[in-house]
Structure formats: structure tokens, C-alpha cells
Write a protein that holds these residues in place. Structure first.
Motif, PDB file in Angstrom:
ATOM      1  N   ARG A  61       0.804  -1.214   0.000  1.00  0.00           N
ATOM      2  CA  ARG A  61       0.000   0.000   0.000  1.00  0.00           C
ATOM      3  C   ARG A  61       0.839   1.268   0.000  1.00  0.00           C
ATOM      4  O   ARG A  61       0.441   2.297  -0.544  1.00  0.00           O
ATOM      5  CB  ARG A  61      -0.894   0.031   1.251  1.00  0.00           C
ATOM      6  N   ASP A  62       2.043   1.206   0.630  1.00  0.00           N
ATOM      7  CA  ASP A  62       2.795   2.453   0.784  1.00  0.00           C
ATOM      8  C   ASP A  62       3.588   2.829  -0.469  1.00  0.00           C
ATOM      9  O   ASP A  62       4.185   3.890  -0.528  1.00  0.00           O
ATOM     10  CB  ASP A  62       3.728   2.359   2.003  1.00  0.00           C
ATOM     11  N   ARG A  63       3.593   1.964  -1.448  1.00  0.00           N
ATOM     12  CA  ARG A  63       4.266   2.325  -2.704  1.00  0.00           C
ATOM     13  C   ARG A  63       3.444   3.358  -3.445  1.00  0.00           C
ATOM     14  O   ARG A  63       2.224   3.302  -3.461  1.00  0.00           O
ATOM     15  CB  ARG A  63       4.398   1.090  -3.600  1.00  0.00           C
ATOM     16  N   ASP A  64       4.176   4.212  -4.121  1.00  0.00           N
ATOM     17  CA  ASP A  64       3.507   5.220  -4.921  1.00  0.00           C
ATOM     18  C   ASP A  64       3.129   4.592  -6.250  1.00  0.00           C
ATOM     19  O   ASP A  64       3.983   4.116  -6.985  1.00  0.00           O
ATOM     20  CB  ASP A  64       4.477   6.381  -5.139  1.00  0.00           C
ATOM     21  N   CYS A  65       1.903   4.577  -6.557  1.00  0.00           N
ATOM     22  CA  CYS A  65       1.489   3.899  -7.773  1.00  0.00           C
ATOM     23  C   CYS A  65       0.245   4.602  -8.284  1.00  0.00           C
ATOM     24  O   CYS A  65      -0.803   4.523  -7.675  1.00  0.00           O
ATOM     25  CB  CYS A  65       1.188   2.444  -7.432  1.00  0.00           C
ATOM     26  N   ALA A  66       0.389   5.372  -9.331  1.00  0.00           N
ATOM     27  CA  ALA A  66      -0.755   6.142  -9.810  1.00  0.00           C
ATOM     28  C   ALA A  66      -0.936   5.905 -11.297  1.00  0.00           C
ATOM     29  O   ALA A  66       0.016   5.563 -12.002  1.00  0.00           O
ATOM     30  CB  ALA A  66      -0.520   7.626  -9.544  1.00  0.00           C
ATOM     31  N   PRO A  67      -2.167   6.046 -11.768  1.00  0.00           N
ATOM     32  CA  PRO A  67      -2.384   5.860 -13.200  1.00  0.00           C
ATOM     33  C   PRO A  67      -1.492   6.766 -14.036  1.00  0.00           C
ATOM     34  O   PRO A  67      -1.186   7.888 -13.636  1.00  0.00           O
ATOM     35  CB  PRO A  67      -3.855   6.209 -13.371  1.00  0.00           C
ATOM     36  N   GLY A  68      -1.041   6.299 -15.162  1.00  0.00           N
ATOM     37  CA  GLY A  68      -0.181   7.069 -16.049  1.00  0.00           C
ATOM     38  C   GLY A  68       0.802   6.152 -16.733  1.00  0.00           C
ATOM     39  O   GLY A  68       0.820   4.950 -16.466  1.00  0.00           O
ATOM     40  N   THR A  69       1.638   6.669 -17.581  1.00  0.00           N
ATOM     41  CA  THR A  69       2.604   5.798 -18.233  1.00  0.00           C
ATOM     42  C   THR A  69       3.645   5.363 -17.218  1.00  0.00           C
ATOM     43  O   THR A  69       3.987   6.092 -16.301  1.00  0.00           O
ATOM     44  CB  THR A  69       3.309   6.514 -19.395  1.00  0.00           C
ATOM     45  N   ALA A  70       4.112   4.169 -17.401  1.00  0.00           N
ATOM     46  CA  ALA A  70       5.035   3.635 -16.410  1.00  0.00           C
ATOM     47  C   ALA A  70       5.836   2.510 -17.021  1.00  0.00           C
ATOM     48  O   ALA A  70       5.611   2.093 -18.151  1.00  0.00           O
ATOM     49  CB  ALA A  70       4.264   3.116 -15.200  1.00  0.00           C
ATOM     50  N   SER A  71       6.748   2.052 -16.241  1.00  0.00           N
ATOM     51  CA  SER A  71       7.555   0.929 -16.670  1.00  0.00           C
ATOM     52  C   SER A  71       7.381  -0.169 -15.647  1.00  0.00           C
ATOM     53  O   SER A  71       7.288   0.088 -14.453  1.00  0.00           O
ATOM     54  CB  SER A  71       9.012   1.390 -16.723  1.00  0.00           C
ATOM     55  N   VAL A  72       7.292  -1.379 -16.128  1.00  0.00           N
ATOM     56  CA  VAL A  72       7.109  -2.482 -15.206  1.00  0.00           C
ATOM     57  C   VAL A  72       8.373  -3.316 -15.192  1.00  0.00           C
ATOM     58  O   VAL A  72       8.892  -3.688 -16.235  1.00  0.00           O
ATOM     59  CB  VAL A  72       5.929  -3.364 -15.643  1.00  0.00           C
ATOM     60  N   SER A  73       8.863  -3.594 -14.035  1.00  0.00           N
ATOM     61  CA  SER A  73      10.045  -4.435 -13.983  1.00  0.00           C
ATOM     62  C   SER A  73       9.730  -5.712 -13.234  1.00  0.00           C
ATOM     63  O   SER A  73       8.795  -5.786 -12.456  1.00  0.00           O
ATOM     64  CB  SER A  73      11.179  -3.687 -13.295  1.00  0.00           C
ATOM     65  N   ILE A  74      10.514  -6.707 -13.537  1.00  0.00           N
ATOM     66  CA  ILE A  74      10.407  -7.935 -12.773  1.00  0.00           C
ATOM     67  C   ILE A  74      11.579  -7.885 -11.858  1.00  0.00           C
ATOM     68  O   ILE A  74      12.669  -8.260 -12.208  1.00  0.00           O
ATOM     69  CB  ILE A  74      10.555  -9.158 -13.668  1.00  0.00           C
ATOM     70  N   PRO A  75      11.374  -7.388 -10.706  1.00  0.00           N
ATOM     71  CA  PRO A  75      12.508  -7.050  -9.906  1.00  0.00           C
ATOM     72  C   PRO A  75      13.073  -8.291  -9.291  1.00  0.00           C
ATOM     73  O   PRO A  75      13.905  -8.942  -9.854  1.00  0.00           O
ATOM     74  CB  PRO A  75      11.939  -6.143  -8.869  1.00  0.00           C
ATOM     75  N   ALA A  76      12.537  -8.637  -8.352  1.00  0.00           N
ATOM     76  CA  ALA A  76      13.166  -9.609  -7.570  1.00  0.00           C
ATOM     77  C   ALA A  76      12.910 -10.917  -8.162  1.00  0.00           C
ATOM     78  O   ALA A  76      12.911 -11.294  -9.111  1.00  0.00           O
ATOM     79  CB  ALA A  76      12.511  -9.602  -6.262  1.00  0.00           C
ATOM     80  N   ALA A  77      12.623 -11.594  -7.835  1.00  0.00           N
ATOM     81  CA  ALA A  77      11.661 -12.514  -8.051  1.00  0.00           C
ATOM     82  C   ALA A  77      11.984 -13.703  -8.806  1.00  0.00           C
ATOM     83  O   ALA A  77      12.914 -13.814  -9.524  1.00  0.00           O
ATOM     84  CB  ALA A  77      10.601 -11.863  -8.801  1.00  0.00           C
ATOM     85  N   THR A  78      11.162 -14.582  -8.608  1.00  0.00           N
ATOM     86  CA  THR A  78      11.219 -15.780  -9.364  1.00  0.00           C
ATOM     87  C   THR A  78      10.367 -15.543 -10.571  1.00  0.00           C
ATOM     88  O   THR A  78       9.169 -15.584 -10.496  1.00  0.00           O
ATOM     89  CB  THR A  78      10.613 -16.896  -8.572  1.00  0.00           C
ATOM     90  N   ALA A  79      11.024 -15.283 -11.642  1.00  0.00           N
ATOM     91  CA  ALA A  79      10.294 -15.296 -12.892  1.00  0.00           C
ATOM     92  C   ALA A  79      10.835 -16.505 -13.601  1.00  0.00           C
ATOM     93  O   ALA A  79      11.999 -16.811 -13.485  1.00  0.00           O
ATOM     94  CB  ALA A  79      10.590 -14.052 -13.684  1.00  0.00           C
ATOM     95  N   SER A  80      10.047 -17.208 -14.293  1.00  0.00           N
ATOM     96  CA  SER A  80      10.630 -18.295 -15.052  1.00  0.00           C
ATOM     97  C   SER A  80      10.076 -18.329 -16.453  1.00  0.00           C
ATOM     98  O   SER A  80       8.970 -17.903 -16.702  1.00  0.00           O
ATOM     99  CB  SER A  80      10.480 -19.627 -14.363  1.00  0.00           C
ATOM    100  N   LEU A  81      10.911 -18.816 -17.305  1.00  0.00           N
ATOM    101  CA  LEU A  81      10.533 -18.937 -18.708  1.00  0.00           C
ATOM    102  C   LEU A  81      10.261 -20.399 -18.997  1.00  0.00           C
ATOM    103  O   LEU A  81      11.012 -21.267 -18.602  1.00  0.00           O
ATOM    104  CB  LEU A  81      11.698 -18.494 -19.583  1.00  0.00           C
ATOM    105  N   ARG A  82       9.187 -20.649 -19.668  1.00  0.00           N
ATOM    106  CA  ARG A  82       8.873 -22.033 -20.047  1.00  0.00           C
ATOM    107  C   ARG A  82       8.714 -22.068 -21.558  1.00  0.00           C
ATOM    108  O   ARG A  82       8.059 -21.233 -22.125  1.00  0.00           O
ATOM    109  CB  ARG A  82       7.559 -22.499 -19.443  1.00  0.00           C
ATOM    110  N   GLY A  83       9.247 -23.070 -22.130  1.00  0.00           N
ATOM    111  CA  GLY A  83       9.099 -23.138 -23.566  1.00  0.00           C
ATOM    112  C   GLY A  83      10.393 -23.578 -24.135  1.00  0.00           C
ATOM    113  O   GLY A  83      11.181 -24.129 -23.392  1.00  0.00           O
ATOM    114  N   PRO A  84      10.750 -23.448 -25.354  1.00  0.00           N
ATOM    115  CA  PRO A  84       9.837 -22.998 -26.391  1.00  0.00           C
ATOM    116  C   PRO A  84       8.833 -24.100 -26.681  1.00  0.00           C
ATOM    117  O   PRO A  84       9.204 -25.257 -26.800  1.00  0.00           O
ATOM    118  CB  PRO A  84      10.754 -22.798 -27.586  1.00  0.00           C
ATOM    119  N   GLU A  85       7.595 -23.723 -26.790  1.00  0.00           N
ATOM    120  CA  GLU A  85       6.558 -24.739 -26.901  1.00  0.00           C
ATOM    121  C   GLU A  85       6.619 -25.493 -28.220  1.00  0.00           C
ATOM    122  O   GLU A  85       6.333 -26.663 -28.287  1.00  0.00           O
ATOM    123  CB  GLU A  85       5.182 -24.091 -26.791  1.00  0.00           C
TER     124      GLU A  85
END
Lengths: 419, 171
Positions: free
Chosen positions: A322-346
Motif C-alpha cells: 500500500r505504501d508504494r507510490d502507484c498512480a495511473p499514467g505511463t510507467a515501466s514495469v520491472s520484474i525485480p526480484a523474483a522468481t520469474a521463469s521462462l517455459r518453452g519454447p513450446e
């Protein structure tokens, strides 16, 4: 009591409810079978209980063949989703049923039965309801009585089929805690079926994730959440965002836009990128892996949920504190931390994944001039291949994983700056 | 009526089992067993119609629970299944009874109208009426009508019981 299930197959017509399931349950364990409806988890439980019979495969209890015995001889306590209490009997008689139907030679006398029922009702903390009928009880009370009834025969194994499925959210949470402590107390090997991942992760020692009659992953609650073995597990456990991407000579593309993700060593082709909702962060334009526009922000509970339209056309939902500043408008999305995983190539029927391990990073704030941690720093931890084998022959053991490089940046650098 | 003719075809002197039955000195047609058979045949669907939906609604969970608690098949039936459907069974028996009292066609064919031996009330009404004994015929008919009223009252009471006792293990 250990339970071992080998290559179990069960078909209903042409639909394979269980398609070659292997499972070993350790003594005294509390195991959760987790999966969407139709994944075969209840069928597996019913076969272990002896209420259903497999087309082929083996089930053994402590090494002895259980399929040679009927449900009556297996001494298995079974708790049904809809309680299945005997509606014409009082609570006391319900619990006493298993003791009263014993063959005369081993049946206990009336005083012993009364004492035992009393003990069980004390155990489920409902001794004051002994004279009531099931229709006069609440859902949570009925399920506790059903459990006491199952425990009356001193079962070698306790099986629970979606035990809290018919209860409302609050009662369900209470009963979960209660079941955990009860299991701790009586310590009988238990398996429970659920489609509620929160329930499985909170209650069980080990979780078995099932889909389409197969086991996708077996592991501790932490394992299945942190290092999902397959695309299905990643999509099913935790709320994940799934994006179709193209891997092309070490570059990951979403649409025609290259993403700020390092993917060297990946097989080229169509893949899927999985990221947890709360592992993505919104920052100033140009700072992250994706570009897009925040469209709505809704608050609920401890999080705010932002709906972001990516420049490629996909719409994703991101959770942020909740305390993050997040307002409508153009923005950039990052996958910061996280467990992101790629699956494929299908297309080539290979599944490769890599995982971004450390709790990355990134924040938000309207650009503060400091180092921008939103830029993505992928941390490979492992790369898994599973060769394209016909689905019927696939076994989880054929999945090979190899560690790649541990960490490219010390994780201390990856903490979000406090504003 | 048709079912009565079928029974004649099966058990009559020229019927499929007629020779065998005569050989063993068993009288079915024009005797009490024939009436019982014909009545059972036309009234069974009433019991089935009362019980099948009830049992389908109740499902097999309680029986499965009983088996997993170590009960044998007979114990499960007498301790769990039968108590659960007892009102349904009574309801079916009542409907059955109502139909049996009024049954005319099939019984008329198989009974042989032997007065004092193989006569039923509806058949008696017909005989008396044909003999111009109107008073006696109407007296018997009124008796039947009163029995029907009693049946109706009993049915209402049973239906009330049937509506209770549901929904303990419902979703």
C-alpha cells in the motif's frame, strides 16, 4: 504406516482420472494433494481408501498389498467433504458406529465404547453435543464429529477429502489450525485433498501438486512455491502473470519489443514467462523490462492492485504494498526480484526454464535521482530441460536441471531504497 | 389388463410354464398367487418411483462411510440405508396399497372371479352391479372410496415426514 502407490491408472470411459501416479507417503506425515478439479486427486484418495479400484497399478501399506483388501479391512479413516454423518443417529451414536459394527469377537463392551466415544468427543472439543442430531449442528461442528467418527476405529491412515471445502472462510481457517495441531497430537499418517493452495501450503508437511491425472511436483510447501518444477505448478500456485514471449538468440521478446531480461543459453522459440504478481514493480518510464500504462489502482487489504496495459497489448495485474507510490499514467514495469521463469519454447516441445532467484529489487518512487534499481538483474539459478517424450511416458525424473550462474549481483544491492 | 393376459400366456394351461406347473400341482391362475403376482407387477413401479429419487438424492456417501468404518454389507443396509429410506419405503407401500385396492384389469383376467375365494373389492362391485344388486354394489364402492380417503390422509402425513430429515449432509 507408510503408503506406497505405484504406476496407478484409473480411467472413466476414455477420460484418464489417474495416469501413471507414483507416490510414497512417509510414516506420520501430513500430506496434501493439491490440484484443480478434475485433476484426479479425489480419485487417488478413494483408491487408497478402497472406495474405488484402479485399472492397474499397486497400492501398498507398510509393504503389504492393500488392493487385496476391501475398504472394510483396511482400517482407514475417511472424512468426506459433505460430512456423510448418519442423519438418523445422534452425535454419540455416529461416533460409536465404528465400534458397534465390529465383529462380536473383538467388540468392546458398552462401558468401554461409552468411554472411548467420550474421549473422542473431548478430543474434538464437542462433548457437549453428544445427544444432538447432525441436522442441529453447524458445518464446522459436523466436520469435527465426522473426524471423531473416523478416529474411533483407530485408523492406520487418515484420509480427508476436501474436509473444509463446504465451510465458510472463517471457520475453514480455524479448522485448518486445529487439524494441524490435532495431527501433531495423534500423529497418524494423513492425506488430505484440497484445491485451496493456501490450505495445502499452510497445513501440510509435504504437498503433491496434481494436474490431469499426473503428479506435477512433490515437495515441501516452500519448494512448490519457490521453485515450481513445471509451468503448471508455477501458474497454479501463487498468483502468476503469464506472458507469451519469444526467445531469440538470448534475447527475450514480448511482441516485437526486446525485454530487459538476460536469457543467454536458452533454446530459441516461443516460451512463456511466469512472474508472481507481487514480484513485479511499477517505476518511471524506461526503468524496467516492460513499458506500459497503469490504468486503474484498487486498494484492498495490505496491497494495492494496479492494472497495467503493456505496450504489446497485454493487460496484467500487479500487486504492490500500500505504501508504494502507484498512480495511473505511463510507467515501466520491472520484474525485480523474483522468481520469474521462462517455459518453452513450446513449438519444439522442449521446456526450458530459468529462474531469477534473489529477492530483487526495485522500487517505484517517482525518480529520485539515485541509482535506479528497477533495471532488471536476472539471476539464473537453474535451467531445466525436459526432452519431448510422449505425455504418457513422461516421468518427473526425466526432467534434468542444471545450475547456471548463481548470482550476478550481490543481493544486498538489490534491496529497494527506502523512501 | 395386458399384464393379466401376459400372465395367462405364461402360467395358463396352454401357457409356457403351464405344463410344468400342472405337473407339480401348483395353481397360479384363478387363485391367490395369480392375484398377488398381477397386483405386485402393476404396483411395484410406485415403490420404485418413491424410492429411486430419494436414494439418488441421498447418494452413497453414508454407505461408504459405514463401510470404511468396518461395517459389513448387511450391517450397512440395516443400520444406515434402511433407516434413511424408511419413510420413502412406507410412502411406496402406501401408494402400492392404494393401487392394489383399486386394481381391476390385470386381476380381473387372472383371478377367475370365484366368489369367496379369488374375488377382490373392485371385482365384487362389477359382479354385484351386473346382478342388478345396486345397493350392495354401491355400498362396496363407498367402502372403497372411504379407504381411498384414509389413504390420502396417511399419504399427507408421510409426505410431511419425507420432507424432513433431508439436507443434513447437503451441499
Amino acid at each position: 504406516m507408510t503408503i506406497e502407490v505405484k504406476n496407478l491408472v484409473k480411467k472413466f470411459g476414455s477420460f484418464a482420472a489417474l495416469d501413471g501416479v507414483d507416490l510414497k507417503v512417509n510414516d506420520g506425515e501430513l500430506l496434501a494433494l493439491l490440484g484443480p478439479s478434475g485433476s484426479g486427486k479425489t480419485t487417488l484418495l478413494r483408491i487408497i481408501a478402497g472406495l474405488d479400484w484402479p485399472d492397474s497399478g499397486e497400492v501398498s501399506f507398510n509393504g503389504e498389498d492393500a488392493l487385496a483388501q476391501g475398504a472394510r479391512e483396511r482400517h482407514v479413516g475417511f472424512v468426506f467433504q459433505h460430512y456423510a454423518l448418519f442423519r438418523h443417529m445422534s452425535v454419540f451414536e455416529n461416533v460409536a458406529f465404528g465400534l458397534r459394527v465390529q465383529p462380536r469377537a473383538v467388540r468392546k463392551d458398552e462401558a468401554t465404547i461409552r468411554r472411548r466415544v467420550k474421549e473422542l468427543l473431548d478430543l474434538v472439543q464437542l462433548d457437549w453435543l453428544a445427544d444432538r442430531y447432525p441436522s442441529q449442528l453447524s458445518g464446522g461442528q459436523r466436520q469435527r464429529i465426522a473426524l471423531a467418527r473416523a478416529l474411533a476405529i483407530e485408523p492406520r491412515i487418515l484420509l480427508l477429502d476436501e474436509p473444509f471445502g463446504a465451510l465458510d472462510a472463517k471457520v475453514r481457517k480455524e479448522l485448518r489450525k486445529w487439524l494441524r495441531s490435532l495431527h501433531h497430537e495423534i500423529n497418524v499418517t494423513s492425506i488430505f485433498v484440497t484445491h485451496d493452495q493456501e490450505e495445502a501450503l499452510e497445513v501440510a508437511n509435504r504437498v503433491v501438486v496434481m494436474d490431469k491425472g499426473k503428479i506435477e511436483q512433490i515437495g515441501s510447501p516452500d519448494d512448490v512455491y519457490e521453485t515450481p518444477a513445471t509451468a503448471f505448478v508455477h501458474g497454479f500456485i501463487g498468483e502468476s502473470i503469464e506472458l507469451p514471449v519469444q526467445v531469440d538468440g538470448g534475447v527475450v521478446r514480448l511482441g516485437d519489443r526486446p525485454l530487459n531480461l538476460a536469457a543467454d543459453g536458452l533454446v530459441s522459440g516461443a516460451s512463456k514467462l511466469f512472474v508472481r504478481r507481487h514480484d513485479m514493480l511499477v517505476g518511471p518510464p524506461g526503468s524496467g523490462a516492460f513499458e506500459g500504462a497503469v490504468q486503474h489502482v484498487r486498494n484492498f487489504g495490505p496491497v494495492q492492485r494496479a492494472e497495467v496495459a503493456l505496450s504489446g497489448g497485454e493487460t496484467i495485474e500487479i500487486d504492490a504494498p500500500r505504501d508504494r507510490d502507484c498512480a495511473p499514467g505511463t510507467a515501466s514495469v520491472s520484474i525485480p526480484a523474483a522468481t520469474a521463469s521462462l517455459r518453452g519454447p513450446e513449438r519444439v516441445e522442449f521446456s526450458s526454464k530459468f529462474t531469477f532467484q534473489p529477492r530483487l529489487v526495485c522500487n517505484n518512487g517517482p525518480s529520485s535521482g539515485g541509482p535506479n534499481p528497477c533495471a532488471l538483474r536476472p539471476q539464473f539459478s537453474s535451467l531445466c530441460f525436459s526432452p519431448a517424450v510422449p505425455a504418457t511416458k513422461r516421468r518427473s525424473s526425466s526432467r534434468r536441471c542444471m545450475p547456471i550462474c548463481r548470482s550476478r549481483a550481490p543481493s544486498s544491492m538489490l534491496r529497494p531504497p527506502r523512501s | 389388463m395386458i399384464s393379466g393376459l401376459v400372465f395367462v400366456l405364461l402360467f395358463g394351461a396352454q401357457g409356457y410354464f403351464g405344463g410344468w406347473l400342472r405337473g407339480h400341482d401348483i395353481q397360479i391362475l384363478f387363485a391367490v398367487p395369480g392375484i398377488a403376482l398381477a397386483t405386485t407387477f402393476v404396483t411395484f413401479p410406485f415403490v420404485a418411483r418413491a424410492l429411486i429419487p430419494l436414494m439418488q438424492e441421498q447418494g452413497t456417501q453414508e454407505e461408504e462411510a459405514a463401510i470404511s468404518l468396518g461395517a459389513s454389507g448387511l450391517q450397512t443396509f440395516f443400520r444406515v440405508t434402511l433407516p434413511n429410506i424408511k419413510w420413502g419405503v412406507l410412502y411406496g407401500v402406501l401408494l402400492c396399497n392404494a393401487r392394489a385396492m383399486g386394481e381391476f384389469g390385470a386381476v380381473s383376467v387372472v383371478s377367475g372371479h370365484i366368489r369367496g375365494e379369488t374375488n377382490t373389492m373392485p371385482l365384487l362391485v362389477e359382479i354385484l352391479y351386473n346382478e342388478y344388486q345396486f345397493v350392495a354394489a354401491f355400498a362396496i364402492a363407498s367402502l372403497l372410496a372411504m379407504l381411498a380417503l384414509i389413504t390420502l390422509i396417511a399419504k399427507t402425513i408421510l409426505e410431511r415426514h419425507l420432507d424432513e430429515g433431508h439436507d443434513v449432509n447437503d451441499h
